[in-house]
Design a protein around this motif. Structure first.
Motif, PDB file in Angstrom:
ATOM      1  N   LEU A  94       7.201  -3.396   6.529  1.00  0.00           N
ATOM      2  CA  LEU A  94       8.120  -3.599   7.416  1.00  0.00           C
ATOM      3  C   LEU A  94       7.670  -5.073   8.295  1.00  0.00           C
ATOM      4  O   LEU A  94       7.118  -3.842   9.199  1.00  0.00           O
ATOM      5  N   ASP A  95       7.516  -5.631   7.807  1.00  0.00           N
ATOM      6  CA  ASP A  95       7.025  -7.091   9.053  1.00  0.00           C
ATOM      7  C   ASP A  95       8.471  -7.227  10.191  1.00  0.00           C
ATOM      8  O   ASP A  95       9.512  -7.695   9.902  1.00  0.00           O
ATOM      9  N   ILE A  96       8.139  -6.280  10.912  1.00  0.00           N
ATOM     10  CA  ILE A  96       9.269  -6.275  12.270  1.00  0.00           C
ATOM     11  C   ILE A  96      10.177  -7.503  12.858  1.00  0.00           C
ATOM     12  O   ILE A  96      11.488  -7.569  12.374  1.00  0.00           O
ATOM     13  N   GLU A  97       9.498  -8.277  13.360  1.00  0.00           N
ATOM     14  CA  GLU A  97       9.621  -9.366  13.299  1.00  0.00           C
ATOM     15  C   GLU A  97      10.608 -10.125  12.046  1.00  0.00           C
ATOM     16  O   GLU A  97      11.551 -11.355  12.761  1.00  0.00           O
ATOM     17  N   GLU A  98       9.724 -10.076  11.149  1.00  0.00           N
ATOM     18  CA  GLU A  98      10.062 -10.887  10.526  1.00  0.00           C
ATOM     19  C   GLU A  98      11.548 -10.712   9.025  1.00  0.00           C
ATOM     20  O   GLU A  98      11.826 -11.254   8.526  1.00  0.00           O
ATOM     21  N   ASP A  99      11.451  -8.677   9.131  1.00  0.00           N
ATOM     22  CA  ASP A  99      12.931  -8.439   8.436  1.00  0.00           C
ATOM     23  C   ASP A  99      12.207  -8.552   7.216  1.00  0.00           C
ATOM     24  O   ASP A  99      12.906  -8.246   6.948  1.00  0.00           O
ATOM     25  N   GLU A 100      11.186  -8.066   6.617  1.00  0.00           N
ATOM     26  CA  GLU A 100      10.424  -8.535   5.880  1.00  0.00           C
ATOM     27  C   GLU A 100       9.353  -7.454   5.032  1.00  0.00           C
ATOM     28  O   GLU A 100       8.481  -6.556   5.853  1.00  0.00           O
ATOM     29  N   GLU A 101       9.614  -6.737   4.073  1.00  0.00           N
ATOM     30  CA  GLU A 101       9.244  -5.912   3.288  1.00  0.00           C
ATOM     31  C   GLU A 101       7.575  -6.095   2.489  1.00  0.00           C
ATOM     32  O   GLU A 101       7.963  -7.303   1.773  1.00  0.00           O
ATOM     33  N   ILE A 102       6.344  -5.687   2.590  1.00  0.00           N
ATOM     34  CA  ILE A 102       4.891  -5.890   2.268  1.00  0.00           C
ATOM     35  C   ILE A 102       4.711  -4.766   1.491  1.00  0.00           C
ATOM     36  O   ILE A 102       4.891  -3.727   2.153  1.00  0.00           O
ATOM     37  N   GLU A 103       4.430  -4.960   0.492  1.00  0.00           N
ATOM     38  CA  GLU A 103       3.348  -4.092  -0.359  1.00  0.00           C
ATOM     39  C   GLU A 103       2.252  -4.122  -0.682  1.00  0.00           C
ATOM     40  O   GLU A 103       1.823  -5.077  -0.778  1.00  0.00           O
ATOM     41  N   TYR A 104       1.316  -3.848  -0.255  1.00  0.00           N
ATOM     42  CA  TYR A 104      -0.708  -3.562  -0.390  1.00  0.00           C
ATOM     43  C   TYR A 104      -0.580  -2.591  -1.108  1.00  0.00           C
ATOM     44  O   TYR A 104      -0.441  -1.146  -0.788  1.00  0.00           O
ATOM     45  N   THR A 105      -1.977  -2.776  -1.824  1.00  0.00           N
ATOM     46  CA  THR A 105      -2.882  -1.438  -2.427  1.00  0.00           C
ATOM     47  C   THR A 105      -3.653  -1.410  -1.946  1.00  0.00           C
ATOM     48  O   THR A 105      -4.212  -2.445  -2.399  1.00  0.00           O
ATOM     49  N   ILE A 106      -4.220  -0.375  -1.788  1.00  0.00           N
ATOM     50  CA  ILE A 106      -6.103  -0.487  -1.140  1.00  0.00           C
ATOM     51  C   ILE A 106      -6.794   0.126  -1.730  1.00  0.00           C
ATOM     52  O   ILE A 106      -7.128   0.687  -2.863  1.00  0.00           O
ATOM     53  N   VAL A 107      -7.498  -0.741  -1.970  1.00  0.00           N
ATOM     54  CA  VAL A 107      -8.941  -0.848  -3.245  1.00  0.00           C
ATOM     55  C   VAL A 107     -10.473  -1.436  -2.788  1.00  0.00           C
ATOM     56  O   VAL A 107     -10.523  -1.696  -1.374  1.00  0.00           O
ATOM     57  N   GLY A 108     -11.232  -1.436  -3.327  1.00  0.00           N
ATOM     58  CA  GLY A 108     -13.052  -1.340  -3.243  1.00  0.00           C
ATOM     59  C   GLY A 108     -13.070  -2.914  -2.976  1.00  0.00           C
ATOM     60  O   GLY A 108     -11.900  -3.961  -3.729  1.00  0.00           O
ATOM     61  N   SER A 109     -13.469  -3.265  -2.132  1.00  0.00           N
ATOM     62  CA  SER A 109     -14.039  -5.172  -1.995  1.00  0.00           C
ATOM     63  C   SER A 109     -14.656  -5.842  -3.843  1.00  0.00           C
ATOM     64  O   SER A 109     -13.642  -6.937  -3.215  1.00  0.00           O
ATOM     65  N   THR A 110     -14.703  -5.281  -4.257  1.00  0.00           N
ATOM     66  CA  THR A 110     -14.517  -6.180  -5.847  1.00  0.00           C
ATOM     67  C   THR A 110     -13.299  -6.578  -6.203  1.00  0.00           C
ATOM     68  O   THR A 110     -13.475  -7.358  -7.497  1.00  0.00           O
TER      69      THR A 110
END
Length: 163
Positions: A94-110
């Motif tokens: 949750l971007d607290i200032e923008e009150d916006e949810e964001i979702e990311y998956t952590i992967v390898g650089s390639t």
């Protein structure tokens, strides 16, 4: 000490496929150079120069891919715990200032594809998220400034790669 390059099996196979394709293409480009040499004056021979540039690209990329494949550490994220943010974790923020949810998956650089929510473990955001758990609030320093996030959820979901 050699640095391991974490990646999923999908990422490893994708690099292998590119490596094999370039190895197959290389002899054809060498033949193109030889044919272009037969046309005489090399200074104004566009075919020759294009083939030489392609060969230089292929050789550089083969070296890069060979290094990546040698350092690859293939990880199956489905076998890892996802109680804290780590490789293969999907994290809902949750971007607290923008009150916006964001979702990311952590992967390898390639395997990184930020437009589709896949970020490399090497990015400033991912490095600051690693080890965090649900409920943590963090101020992340990014190139565009500081952003306050709350970690809403950390979980595993199969990665949908786009080739």
């Amino acid at each position: 000490m050699e640095n391991k390059e974490p990646m999923t099996e999908h990422g490893y196979k994708k690099l292998q496929k590119e490596f094999e394709a370039l190895k197959e293409e290389r002899p054809r480009v060498v033949e193109e150079i030889e044919r272009a040499k037969e046309h005489g004056d090399l200074r104004e021979n566009a075919e020759y120069h294009a083939a030489k540039e392609r060969l230089a690209f292929i050789d550089a990329r083969l070296t890069e891919l060979s290094d990546l494949l040698a350092r690859a550490q293939v990880i199956d994220p489905s076998k890892l715990p996802h109680t804290k943010v780590g490789f293969g974790s999907t994290v809902k923020l949750l971007d607290i200032e923008e009150d916006e949810e964001i979702e990311y998956t952590i992967v390898g650089s390639t395997e990184s594809d930020p437009e589709h929510g896949l970020i490399s473990y090497n990015t400033p955001l991912a490095r600051q998220l690693l080890g965090k758990e649900e409920g943590d609030e963090i101020t992340v320093k990014l190139p565009k400034g500081e952003i306050d996030f709350e970690v809403l959820e950390v979980f595993y979901k199969p990665i949908e790669f786009r080739d």
